[in-house]
Design a protein around this motif. Sequence first.
Motif, PDB file in Angstrom:
ATOM      1  N   THR A  10       0.835  -1.203   0.000  1.00 25.83           N
ATOM      2  CA  THR A  10       0.000   0.000   0.000  1.00 25.83           C
ATOM      3  C   THR A  10       0.867   1.249   0.000  1.00 25.83           C
ATOM      4  O   THR A  10       0.635   2.204  -0.765  1.00 25.83           O
ATOM      5  CB  THR A  10      -0.927   0.008   1.226  1.00 25.83           C
ATOM      6  N   SER A  11       1.872   1.255   0.862  1.00 26.74           N
ATOM      7  CA  SER A  11       2.759   2.412   0.945  1.00 26.74           C
ATOM      8  C   SER A  11       3.471   2.664  -0.378  1.00 26.74           C
ATOM      9  O   SER A  11       3.575   3.794  -0.852  1.00 26.74           O
ATOM     10  CB  SER A  11       3.779   2.207   2.070  1.00 26.74           C
ATOM     11  N   VAL A  12       3.958   1.585  -1.013  1.00 29.08           N
ATOM     12  CA  VAL A  12       4.629   1.732  -2.304  1.00 29.08           C
ATOM     13  C   VAL A  12       3.662   2.271  -3.351  1.00 29.08           C
ATOM     14  O   VAL A  12       4.031   3.107  -4.185  1.00 29.08           O
ATOM     15  CB  VAL A  12       5.232   0.387  -2.745  1.00 29.08           C
ATOM     16  N   LEU A  13       2.408   1.817  -3.305  1.00 24.70           N
ATOM     17  CA  LEU A  13       1.441   2.232  -4.320  1.00 24.70           C
ATOM     18  C   LEU A  13       1.023   3.691  -4.183  1.00 24.70           C
ATOM     19  O   LEU A  13       0.468   4.260  -5.134  1.00 24.70           O
ATOM     20  CB  LEU A  13       0.200   1.329  -4.268  1.00 24.70           C
ATOM     21  N   THR A  14       1.284   4.302  -3.042  1.00 22.73           N
ATOM     22  CA  THR A  14       1.020   5.744  -2.963  1.00 22.73           C
ATOM     23  C   THR A  14       1.971   6.493  -3.892  1.00 22.73           C
ATOM     24  O   THR A  14       1.670   7.602  -4.337  1.00 22.73           O
ATOM     25  CB  THR A  14       1.177   6.262  -1.518  1.00 22.73           C
ATOM     26  N   GLY A  15       3.120   5.881  -4.195  1.00 22.29           N
ATOM     27  CA  GLY A  15       4.077   6.525  -5.085  1.00 22.29           C
ATOM     28  C   GLY A  15       3.594   6.590  -6.516  1.00 22.29           C
ATOM     29  O   GLY A  15       3.945   7.509  -7.266  1.00 22.29           O
ATOM     30  N   VAL A  16       2.798   5.610  -6.950  1.00 22.11           N
ATOM     31  CA  VAL A  16       2.275   5.621  -8.309  1.00 22.11           C
ATOM     32  C   VAL A  16       1.391   6.844  -8.523  1.00 22.11           C
ATOM     33  O   VAL A  16       1.360   7.439  -9.596  1.00 22.11           O
ATOM     34  CB  VAL A  16       1.486   4.329  -8.591  1.00 22.11           C
ATOM     35  N   VAL A  17       0.696   7.227  -7.455  1.00 23.24           N
ATOM     36  CA  VAL A  17      -0.190   8.389  -7.519  1.00 23.24           C
ATOM     37  C   VAL A  17       0.609   9.683  -7.363  1.00 23.24           C
ATOM     38  O   VAL A  17       0.427  10.647  -8.103  1.00 23.24           O
ATOM     39  CB  VAL A  17      -1.276   8.299  -6.430  1.00 23.24           C
ATOM     40  N   ASP A  18       1.538   9.699  -6.411  1.00 25.06           N
ATOM     41  CA  ASP A  18       2.235  10.941  -6.103  1.00 25.06           C
ATOM     42  C   ASP A  18       3.440  11.211  -6.999  1.00 25.06           C
ATOM     43  O   ASP A  18       3.885  12.353  -7.110  1.00 25.06           O
ATOM     44  CB  ASP A  18       2.699  10.915  -4.635  1.00 25.06           C
ATOM     45  N   ASP A  19       3.974  10.163  -7.623  1.00 24.68           N
ATOM     46  CA  ASP A  19       5.190  10.395  -8.402  1.00 24.68           C
ATOM     47  C   ASP A  19       5.300   9.425  -9.566  1.00 24.68           C
ATOM     48  O   ASP A  19       6.382   9.059  -9.990  1.00 24.68           O
ATOM     49  CB  ASP A  19       6.422  10.243  -7.487  1.00 24.68           C
ATOM     50  N   GLY A  20       4.158   8.975 -10.080  1.00 25.70           N
ATOM     51  CA  GLY A  20       4.217   7.966 -11.124  1.00 25.70           C
ATOM     52  C   GLY A  20       3.164   8.136 -12.187  1.00 25.70           C
ATOM     53  O   GLY A  20       2.722   9.252 -12.484  1.00 25.70           O
ATOM     54  N   THR A  21       2.709   7.028 -12.723  1.00 25.37           N
ATOM     55  CA  THR A  21       1.870   7.040 -13.916  1.00 25.37           C
ATOM     56  C   THR A  21       0.460   7.567 -13.696  1.00 25.37           C
ATOM     57  O   THR A  21      -0.238   7.850 -14.662  1.00 25.37           O
ATOM     58  CB  THR A  21       1.770   5.621 -14.481  1.00 25.37           C
ATOM     59  N   ALA A  22       0.013   7.689 -12.436  1.00 26.86           N
ATOM     60  CA  ALA A  22      -1.337   8.200 -12.180  1.00 26.86           C
ATOM     61  C   ALA A  22      -1.320   9.638 -11.674  1.00 26.86           C
ATOM     62  O   ALA A  22      -2.345  10.157 -11.252  1.00 26.86           O
ATOM     63  CB  ALA A  22      -2.063   7.301 -11.168  1.00 26.86           C
ATOM     64  N   ARG A  23      -0.133  10.273 -11.724  1.00 22.08           N
ATOM     65  CA  ARG A  23       0.002  11.590 -11.114  1.00 22.08           C
ATOM     66  C   ARG A  23      -0.938  12.620 -11.738  1.00 22.08           C
ATOM     67  O   ARG A  23      -1.653  13.329 -11.031  1.00 22.08           O
ATOM     68  CB  ARG A  23       1.434  12.082 -11.233  1.00 22.08           C
ATOM     69  N   ALA A  24      -0.951  12.707 -13.049  1.00 24.10           N
ATOM     70  CA  ALA A  24      -1.712  13.764 -13.703  1.00 24.10           C
ATOM     71  C   ALA A  24      -3.209  13.641 -13.442  1.00 24.10           C
ATOM     72  O   ALA A  24      -3.895  14.645 -13.265  1.00 24.10           O
ATOM     73  CB  ALA A  24      -1.449  13.736 -15.208  1.00 24.10           C
ATOM     74  N   SER A  25      -3.731  12.424 -13.419  1.00 27.35           N
ATOM     75  CA  SER A  25      -5.174  12.235 -13.282  1.00 27.35           C
ATOM     76  C   SER A  25      -5.651  12.214 -11.841  1.00 27.35           C
ATOM     77  O   SER A  25      -6.781  12.608 -11.558  1.00 27.35           O
ATOM     78  CB  SER A  25      -5.588  10.919 -13.958  1.00 27.35           C
TER      79      SER A  25
ATOM     80  N   ASN B 277      -4.092   4.760 -22.064  1.00 26.98           N
ATOM     81  CA  ASN B 277      -3.286   4.269 -20.944  1.00 26.98           C
ATOM     82  C   ASN B 277      -4.106   4.197 -19.671  1.00 26.98           C
ATOM     83  O   ASN B 277      -5.119   4.898 -19.516  1.00 26.98           O
ATOM     84  CB  ASN B 277      -2.088   5.195 -20.701  1.00 26.98           C
ATOM     85  N   GLY B 278      -3.635   3.387 -18.727  1.00 26.74           N
ATOM     86  CA  GLY B 278      -4.317   3.291 -17.442  1.00 26.74           C
ATOM     87  C   GLY B 278      -4.342   4.599 -16.689  1.00 26.74           C
ATOM     88  O   GLY B 278      -5.266   4.871 -15.918  1.00 26.74           O
ATOM     89  N   GLY B 279      -3.310   5.439 -16.911  1.00 23.43           N
ATOM     90  CA  GLY B 279      -3.276   6.736 -16.237  1.00 23.43           C
ATOM     91  C   GLY B 279      -4.168   7.763 -16.877  1.00 23.43           C
ATOM     92  O   GLY B 279      -4.280   8.887 -16.372  1.00 23.43           O
ATOM     93  N   GLY B 280      -4.820   7.408 -18.015  1.00 22.04           N
ATOM     94  CA  GLY B 280      -5.715   8.332 -18.687  1.00 22.04           C
ATOM     95  C   GLY B 280      -7.149   8.143 -18.259  1.00 22.04           C
ATOM     96  O   GLY B 280      -7.516   8.389 -17.109  1.00 22.04           O
ATOM     97  N   PHE B 281      -7.998   7.667 -19.177  1.00 17.63           N
ATOM     98  CA  PHE B 281      -9.427   7.549 -18.894  1.00 17.63           C
ATOM     99  C   PHE B 281      -9.742   6.741 -17.631  1.00 17.63           C
ATOM    100  O   PHE B 281     -10.561   7.171 -16.815  1.00 17.63           O
ATOM    101  CB  PHE B 281     -10.153   6.935 -20.096  1.00 17.63           C
ATOM    102  N   PRO B 282      -9.116   5.555 -17.428  1.00 12.06           N
ATOM    103  CA  PRO B 282      -9.468   4.797 -16.212  1.00 12.06           C
ATOM    104  C   PRO B 282      -9.173   5.567 -14.923  1.00 12.06           C
ATOM    105  O   PRO B 282     -10.000   5.571 -14.005  1.00 12.06           O
ATOM    106  CB  PRO B 282      -8.597   3.539 -16.325  1.00 12.06           C
ATOM    107  N   ALA B 283      -7.987   6.196 -14.852  1.00 13.85           N
ATOM    108  CA  ALA B 283      -7.642   6.944 -13.640  1.00 13.85           C
ATOM    109  C   ALA B 283      -8.537   8.169 -13.475  1.00 13.85           C
ATOM    110  O   ALA B 283      -8.886   8.549 -12.352  1.00 13.85           O
ATOM    111  CB  ALA B 283      -6.171   7.358 -13.683  1.00 13.85           C
ATOM    112  N   GLU B 284      -8.917   8.785 -14.590  1.00 16.62           N
ATOM    113  CA  GLU B 284      -9.803   9.950 -14.507  1.00 16.62           C
ATOM    114  C   GLU B 284     -11.188   9.554 -13.999  1.00 16.62           C
ATOM    115  O   GLU B 284     -11.793  10.265 -13.191  1.00 16.62           O
ATOM    116  CB  GLU B 284      -9.910  10.607 -15.885  1.00 16.62           C
TER     117      GLU B 284
END
Length: 781
Positions: free
Chosen positions: A582-597, A661-668
């Motif tokens: 869980t802690s590692v996955l916060t990085g995907v949001v804060d500094d990774g592929t889901a950041r923009a969305s 990409n997963g960081g596009g429509f799905p994350a939005e």
Amino acid sequence: MNEAERIGAMGRAEERKARQRGGRRAASKPRRSSGEDGKSLIRRLFTWKKILGTFFGLCLLGMGSFIVLYMMIDIPEGNPEAELQSNVYKYSDGSVMTRTGERNREIVDLAKVPKEVQRTFVAAENKTFYKDSGVDLKGTARGVLNTLSGKGAQGGSTITQQYVKNFYLSQDQTVTRKLKELVISLKLDREKPKDYILAGYINTSYYGRGAYGIQAAAQAYYRVDAEDLTVEQGAYLAALLQAPNQYDWAIASDTGKKMVQERWNYVLDNMVEQEWLDRTERQGMKFQEPEAPKTAAGMEGQIGYLVEAANHSLQQRLVAQGAAEDMDQADALVDLGGYTVTLNIDKKKQVELEKAVKAKLTSKLDPEKRDVDADVQAGAVSVDPKTGGVVAMYGGVDYVKHYMNNATRDDYQPASTFKPVILAAAVEQDAETQDGVPITANTIYDGTSERPVMDGDQKVGFAPPNEDDKSYGDVTVQEAMNKSVNSVFAQMGIDVGMSEVMKVADDLGMDTEGMQAVPAQTLGSMGASPLEMAGIYATLDNHGKKVTPAVVKSVEHKDRRIEFPEPIGEQVISREAADTVTSVLTGVVDDGTARASVRENPLRDGQQVAGKTGTSDDNKSAWFSGFTPELVTSVGLFGEDDKAPHPQVPMYKAGGVPRVNGGGFPAEIWAAYTFGVMDDVTKFDLETKQGNAVKPTKSPSAPESPTQSPTQEETTEAPPASDDPTTEAPPVSDDPTTEAPPSSDPTTESPSSSPSTEPPPTGGESTDPEVPGFPGGDWEQ
């Protein structure tokens, strides 16, 4: 004797005869007329003795015939149509979602109907119900005579007789049917208690508006369950039975409205007369107008997907409990009706999920402009990790247009959303790298694209490319998760052991039956559904305690008890392993592929989020599975040819973006939904010494404008930390929940200048190396 003596003797003889007849000679009788003969005959045939005898004879014959009928006619099986019920589906708050079945009927126990409401029907139809023998001889005789004379359905009958007509016989107006009704009513009254008969009557009667039975009627006219009816409402429903269409307030004429109010008063006055209602209370009662008719909810929109998912869960339980031998038999049992199925679906969250999909995806798809837009299917499942309840589900654009439930289908690859499972297995097993270094969030791996995966000194024949064939050199596990570096997790899978990885996947909730424990699985090349992925991430969110997403909250049926297992199960991986992931996955949001969305969404308001993007081989699926401490949601987009036989197809350029990409429509979609239903801001309670408790590798960019084009949204994913890969681990904070606050200054480097934002190579899959056991490259960033 001489002649004179003979004549004298004859004279004397004649004289003696005359004396014997009264002293005169008999005269000849006059001839009677034919009229006098007829009257004499009638008098001889119809004497009062004969008439009385005939009457008693007929009575004896009738009695004998009735005795024969009574002996010959048994109480038959119930009319199958009278037993037809609908299945009722409800939201978690108890409000009705829809009904299915040929009859809008839901049989309820009499005990669930208030006693005063029960008596309104007795007062309306049969005041002597509790005392009589079940028949009204005068009414029945009148009905028979009316039938014989062609006057139709006239004449009174008891509640017992009406129930017999509804449940055992038919509505035919024949002498035979009426005689059968009489006999069966007498027998039924002797064999069954009055409450049984009354329950049958109010459950089989037709109330208008397509409603059969008191429960359906209560909902149709007052939007309440039968157990919540008031006396005033019950009196209206009881009055309604005399003429359902004529007395339906919504369509009744002025005369009809006047007549039903008069009958309503008649019902309540009879209750006072029978001492079932206090006179003072009666005087204070006012006629309560029923609600306007409401269009019955069908299977359109999302309703059909929800009902289908609920039925599947119900059928599984019927098989598990032995009520059915297999799913086909269970399906037949469900089709018989009579089930009240309450789902865990939260009405507000369901609406918000549908709105999010429309706002962030379907409103941007234009099949007339781009053919590929017709091939994009969306599915999503949202789960409460504390209870395991599925609180929202999106199955597709419309159940009556696309029958496949995208939320439960498992024929598309979950891609990089599987990577957290590999890390969970590594931490759970205290696994080490090939060099004997414990695998943690800060362990260094070689992120070179197409790096051969090694098992000791041996190559395993697997060398997956990274997205856009980009090499990262030495990177930490944390950064590899942030950037979704394929080469790192392919090697990690071998280091942990693919059999152990698949075991942990199974423990977390993935259906691994028939799956091979091969290196290609590290890229999520198996099939999985949004429902499965939501369960896996919910288990991580729940600190390693198994969460099995539950669509159904409870089921009621008058003839059987259906029990469901608890959605929250035992500890399947350690809390430290789950919390580390869980802690590692916060990085995907804060500094990774889901950041923009996600990170820079203005609605986030400081909410902690963990999640992982995924984009499969040849862009046939794209995912974002993410969670807060209170809510887990998995969103998947699937490329499905809209023409039969509907093969899987790429989604390149769908929605006007180069690659979905997963960081596009799905994350939005995920962000719009999650932040839209979020209450208070919450923080993760994690027990781990490792993870993303570090500052982001770059300052976050300023929030994007909500009016940006789809292409801009898709191309603003996080760039690598620098042109040179990180070679040593960044410092780790003692507080794993610490987040770096967003910078008020925008980054000096435009995200669009990152090499990661270039369109994919033409043909996508054709750029992948031919590797045994590797079906294609994961183009995820």
